[in-house]
Scaffold this active site. Structure first.
Site, mmCIF file in Angstrom:
data_model
loop_
_atom_site.group_PDB
_atom_site.id
_atom_site.type_symbol
_atom_site.label_atom_id
_atom_site.label_comp_id
_atom_site.label_asym_id
_atom_site.label_seq_id
_atom_site.Cartn_x
_atom_site.Cartn_y
_atom_site.Cartn_z
ATOM 1 N N ASP A 1 0.875 -1.167 0.000
ATOM 2 C CA ASP A 1 0.000 0.000 0.000
ATOM 3 C C ASP A 1 0.921 1.229 0.000
ATOM 4 O O ASP A 1 2.110 1.106 0.309
ATOM 5 C CB ASP A 1 -0.873 -0.038 1.259
ATOM 6 C CG ASP A 1 -1.706 1.216 1.419
ATOM 7 O OD1 ASP A 1 -2.308 1.654 0.425
ATOM 8 O OD2 ASP A 1 -1.734 1.768 2.529
ATOM 9 N N ASP B 1 -6.864 -1.558 4.787
ATOM 10 C CA ASP B 1 -6.439 -2.631 3.898
ATOM 11 C C ASP B 1 -6.734 -4.032 4.416
ATOM 12 O O ASP B 1 -6.190 -5.005 3.904
ATOM 13 C CB ASP B 1 -4.933 -2.505 3.615
ATOM 14 C CG ASP B 1 -4.603 -1.223 2.868
ATOM 15 O OD1 ASP B 1 -5.332 -0.905 1.925
ATOM 16 O OD2 ASP B 1 -3.638 -0.548 3.244
#
Length: 662
Positions: A365, A563
């Site tokens: 990410d 996430d």
């Protein structure tokens, strides 16, 4: 799970937008080999209590060996029995007891059974020094194993010791010490200098520095001020803090971490499972082979002595004990988990160390993982009659209920107080931004594609950087540019992964194409996908999983806040700086307790070293045992060589397993 993406702009022409995503430590011994050692169950190893029995055994055993002939020549060898039998019982009682208990439960074929049969047989043929030697050296081997396990446990000990013992709760102006489990959300607790913070909460009075080293491995204390969140298990270093509790103890970050550390042993690696199955078949084969060695040669070989072949069979039993494997392999994995914890990497089970060895694609990410995630307003561009203070105030009101780092940076830049009554009908639009009613006018804040979604006319879709666009009653009001910085070791982390042979590094982000391209280029990342909604990130991971190859695995590294679905879907989910996120602790397979991307490569290095050591032990133990089994069958090896092949191999394997800690 909602995710707000503030910063998508697309290369739109004429501003038309096209939307495009499990071991108990080495002491387990196949769950049958139980000891009365003082450290069992997670306590401390008491060397004094372990060494005293050894001294007593040696005080009987040494004179027995030195004066063996004289003792043997006493009436019915009574002198020999008086010294060796007590030494045998002292050194082998735990083995005899475990073997007996397991036989009663129907679990016959294990290493304690092999040792019991071999040593009692040795006593029967009057090989008392050898019988005691097997048990004594096995006990010494167990002590070294215990020391090794204790060293491994000490790496996790800091985590286990951060559990707070009490909380100072404020009741009617007085402080009362109570167990942390009894404190409720909303209660006010007071933490004095030097005390552990017992529960997660928000500072309502006081400033201080807190030592987070037990949780994060960071040696530098963190400064905390009024309004900031502090976590249970950290230590208050300076001022007195009044804290409003925001989570019950069982829901706190430290409680979840303690639970995952204590339960990591339940998730065994495939190699551990293989050894358990191997021992299940290996031991009966050894027993029946030894029986054949004892019975068949005297029947078919001329001049073969029954006592000689029984002795060889007993030697074969001792040599064949799988202790070196049963002990050292779980210990190797336990050392790997402990070594990782020592470096601020929490691995939830040895199975994830095994999976890390097969990772060939690492996916990151962006925000909070490769970048600092600490945003700062650097530019305010008002339009259609707004000025800069008005636009910033509007943005602050719209973002006032959001915990997103970008929202927090806008609120910090504004600095003023916001009347909650002015903000109504707050709605977070996942992947786009926010809509709210401000003073009876509908205001939106978010990405460029939010403007397209709402059909709001604006001039420029190609803005660089992290941008929050604003509009009121479908009239564009302007935009705010937010800056984020790369983490110090982000580039080094990517370079290290490539040097280690990781085939692909990928970045998935909800940020716009321009920023994603810039970050990927700066870091040397192989590929990236930008402007992804949360569900699109999952789709992207699915594609990567399908192209990783049969023998390749995909690791995803995220900040653990937005996430969780992607972390859960990857072969190995790693949460970066996950202490502040329940989702990270619960979903991730590995929690990196600092914000350093370089820990990803370090985790893979630890996993590789662990596997190397484990397989060294397997090959070494089986090779040595194979050689000595041959020597024993042909009568070349005595019981002393058998002791080396069993206990000596186990000791060497244990010492090798502890190298993973370094």
């Amino acid at each position: 799970m909602k995710q707000k993406v503030h910063s998508e702009s697309s290369g739109c022409s004429n501003c038309e937008h096209d939307h495009h995503e499990n071991h108990n430590h080495a002491h387990n011994h196949d769950e049958n080999h139980n000891h009365d050692h003082n450290h069992d169950g997670g306590g401390e190893l008491n060397l004094k209590n372990e060494i005293l029995p050894l001294v007593a055994i040696l005080s009987l055993y040494a004179p027995g060996v030195i004066f063996e002939n004289q003792l043997h020549n006493t009436f019915y060898s009574i002198g020999e029995y008086l010294l060796f039998i007590p030494a045998y019982l002292l050194s082998g009682w735990s083995v005899l007891k475990t073997a007996g208990r397991n036989i009663l439960k129907g679990r016959v074929f294990d290493e304690t059974f092999l040792m019991t049969v071999a040593t009692l047989g040795a006593i029967a043929i009057h090989k008392l020094p050898e019988a005691v030697g097997v048990m004594l050296f096995y006990k010494i081997g167990e002590l070294f194993q215990d020391i090794a396990v204790s060293r491994s446990r000490s790496s996790i000990k800091a985590l286990l010791e951060v559990r707070p013992d009490y909380a100072n709760i404020q009741i009617e102006g007085e402080l009362k010490k109570v167990p942390p489990e009894t404190v409720n959300v909303g209660d006010i607790i007071v933490v004095k200098p030097g005390e552990k913070i017992p529960l997660d909460g928000e500072i309502i009075d006081g400033n201080s520095q807190v030592d987070t080293s037990a949780l994060t491995g960071e040696s530098v204390p963190r400064t905390v001020r009024l309004g900031e969140t502090v976590l249970a298990g950290t230590i208050n270093k300076m001022g007195v803090l009044s804290i409003r509790v925001t989570k019950l103890f069982d829901d706190s970050s430290i409680a979840k971490i303690l639970d995952l550390v204590q339960n990591a042993k339940s998730k065994k690696a495939e190699t551990e499972k293989f050894i358990t199955k191997f021992a299940r078949y290996y031991t009966p084969i050894v027993v029946f082979t030894s029986l054949a060695v004892a019975i068949l040669p005297p029947l078919f070989l001329t001049g073969a002595s029954s006592s000689e072949w029984v002795y060889r069979a007993l030697i074969l039993l001792v040599i064949s004990c799988p202790c070196g494997l049963v002990i050292s392999i779980p210990l190797g994995y336990f050392g790997g988990v402990g070594g990782a914890a020592k470096r601020g990497i929490l691995v939830k089970g040895s199975t994830f160390l095994d999976t890390l060895n097969e990772v060939n694609t690492v996916v990151f990410d962006k925000t909070g993982t490769l970048t600092q995630g600490v945003f700062k307003v650097v530019r305010i561009v008002p339009q259609n009659g707004y000025n800069e203070p008005e636009l910033l105030q509007l943005a602050a009101k719209v973002e006032s209920h959001s915990n997103h780092p970008i929202a927090q940076s806008i609120l910090k830049a504004y600095g003023g107080k916001i009347d909650d009554s002015e903000v109504r009908d707050y709605e977070e639009i996942a992947g786009y931004g926010i809509r709210a009613k401000i003073e009876n006018r509908v205001a939106i804040a978010g990405s460029d594609r939010l403007l397209h979604r709402e059909n709001i006319a604006h001039d420029n879709c190609q803005l660089e950087g992290t941008v929050v666009h604003l509009a009121v009653d479908n009239i564009y009001a302007g935009y705010i540019v937010i800056a984020d910085e790369l983490k110090e070791d982000a580039r080094h982390a990517i370079q290290t992964l490539k040097r280690m042979g990781i085939e692909r590094t990928v970045m998935l982000t909800g940020d716009n194409q321009a920023i994603a391209s810039q970050i990927a280029q700066q870091l040397g990342i192989d590929a990236y996908e930008a402007e992804l909604l949360p569900e699109e990130k999952v789709n992207a991971i699915e594609k990567l999983l399908s192209t990783a190859g049969k023998h390749g695995k995909v690791a995803f590294v995220g900040d653990g806040i937005n996430d969780a679905p992607v972390i859960a879907r990857a072969d190995v989910g790693m949460a970066m700086g996950g202490l502040g996120s329940d989702a990270a602790i619960e979903t991730a397979d590995i929690v990196i307790m600092t914000d350093a991307p370089s820990k990803v490569a370090e985790a893979i290095q630890i996993a590789r070293k662990t596997r190397t050591i484990v397989w060294q032990n397997i090959i070494f133990a089986l090779a040595i045992k194979g050689v000595f089994i041959g020597l024993g069958i042909f009568g070349i090896a005595t019981m002393w060589e058998a002791v080396f092949a069993d206990v000596g191999v186990a000791l060497l394997a244990i010492f090798n397993a502890t190298r993973v800690m370094k």
